[in-house]
Design an enzyme around this catalytic site. Structure first.
Site: not given
Ligand code: NCD
Length: 301
Positions: A50-51, A79, A128
């Site tokens: 969703r995000t 890396k 969030h």
């Protein structure tokens, strides 16, 4: 240039502004589709449906473009590149960055190194803020405001970052009370509790969902965050602590709003989806509108 790492980076007035913009976009879908002409760097370092999709949909609907990678393995992070260097690099190509990362604080480090605004799209078990924007628009549209609401949060309140950001955001409104429903092991962290204490916000903690159900105006269900557990046995023991079924809603208010940031595992029986009180798919759509409003604000377009 301004980044959004924590929901408290936005004032209450700015949240009102974002809600007004989002409501305007919902009411006039075509006339507000401005050409933002921007690109979002989207480094995603942990899974997202969703995000990620809502940031992308928001950008495209604003007339912008999106570039990025959907997993760290396909970027130079594999890396050994640092978050700081990734942020400096993406800043060369994009006008705004949305970053999701499994490490708490990574988007803050990105913001300190990027030359464009950074939006925290979820950092570990911490915060969030843009999910909270989706939650707030949903609450606003269901309840007409935020004051005097009793908000039940249920499930994994320890690792659930959406819970922490929503508590921070709702703690700024008069008359709000929290009912925190979780197993002993998954209670809200003490720094979140301290935030409520500092603001004098009343809260109770319980393990029993049904006994508090009649008091709730909002029920915010959450998934037990398997990826943050140190061992699988604990997860298996706790994962089905709460399963919302139609029977458990027997004593709930008629105008209860049931939210869930999704993904749902089995905390909410599918039978509830047909109940008019189920708001979690509206919440998904609201997330797109609020991300559009936030991007417009941060880019001042
Ligand atoms: C939430 C998250 O990523 O924290 N999902 C989302 O962004 N809508 C909730 C979760 O993963 O359980």
């Amino acid at each position: 240039m301004r980044s959004i790492i924590n929901i408290l980076d936005l004032t209450v007035e700015e949240l009102d502004e974002l809600i007004a913009t989002a409501n305007d976009i919902i009411a006039n879908p075509k006339s507000t589709a401005k050409n933002a002409g921007v690109e979002t760097g989207y480094p995603v370092f942990e899974p997202s449906t969703r995000t990620r999709l809502s940031f992308e949909a928001a950008m495209y609907e604003l007339g912008g473009n999106v570039l990025g990678f959907s997993e760290a393995q396909s970027s130079s992070a594999a890396k050994g590149e640092s978050v700081a260097d990734t942020a400096k690099t993406v800043s060369c190509y994009a006008d705004i960055i949305a970053m999701r990362h499994p490490k708490e604080g990574a988007p803050l480090v990105a913001a300190m190194n990027a030359t464009v605004p950074v939006i925290n799209a979820g950092d570990g078990g911490h915060n969030h803020p843009t999910q909270t924007l989706a939650d707030l628009l949903t609450i606003y549209r269901e309840k007409g405001g935020f004051e005097n609401l009793t908000v039940g949060l249920c499930g994994d309140l320890k690792f659930g970052r959406t819970v922490h950001s929503l508590i921070d955001a709702m703690s700024r409104y008069a008359g709000v009370k929290f009912v925190l429903i979780s197993p002993e092991e998954l209670k809200v962290p003490s720094y979140v509790k301290q935030g409520m204490k500092d603001k004098g916000i009343p809260y109770v903690q319980t393990t029993d969902l049904e006994s508090v159900m009649p008091e709730l105006d909002i029920l915010y269900m959450t998934r037990v965050q398997r990826e943050r557990f140190f061992n699988e046995e604990d997860y298996l023991r706790l994962k089905d602590s709460y399963i919302l079924t139609p029977e458990k809603l027997t004593n709930a208010k008629q105008d209860l709003a049931i939210l869930h940031p999704l993904p749902r595992v089995n905390e909410i029986a599918v039978a509830i989806d047909a109940d008019p009180r189920a708001c979690y798919f509206k919440q998904v759509l609201n997330g797109k509108y609020m991300r559009m409003a936030l991007i417009l604000k941060l880019l001042e377009v």
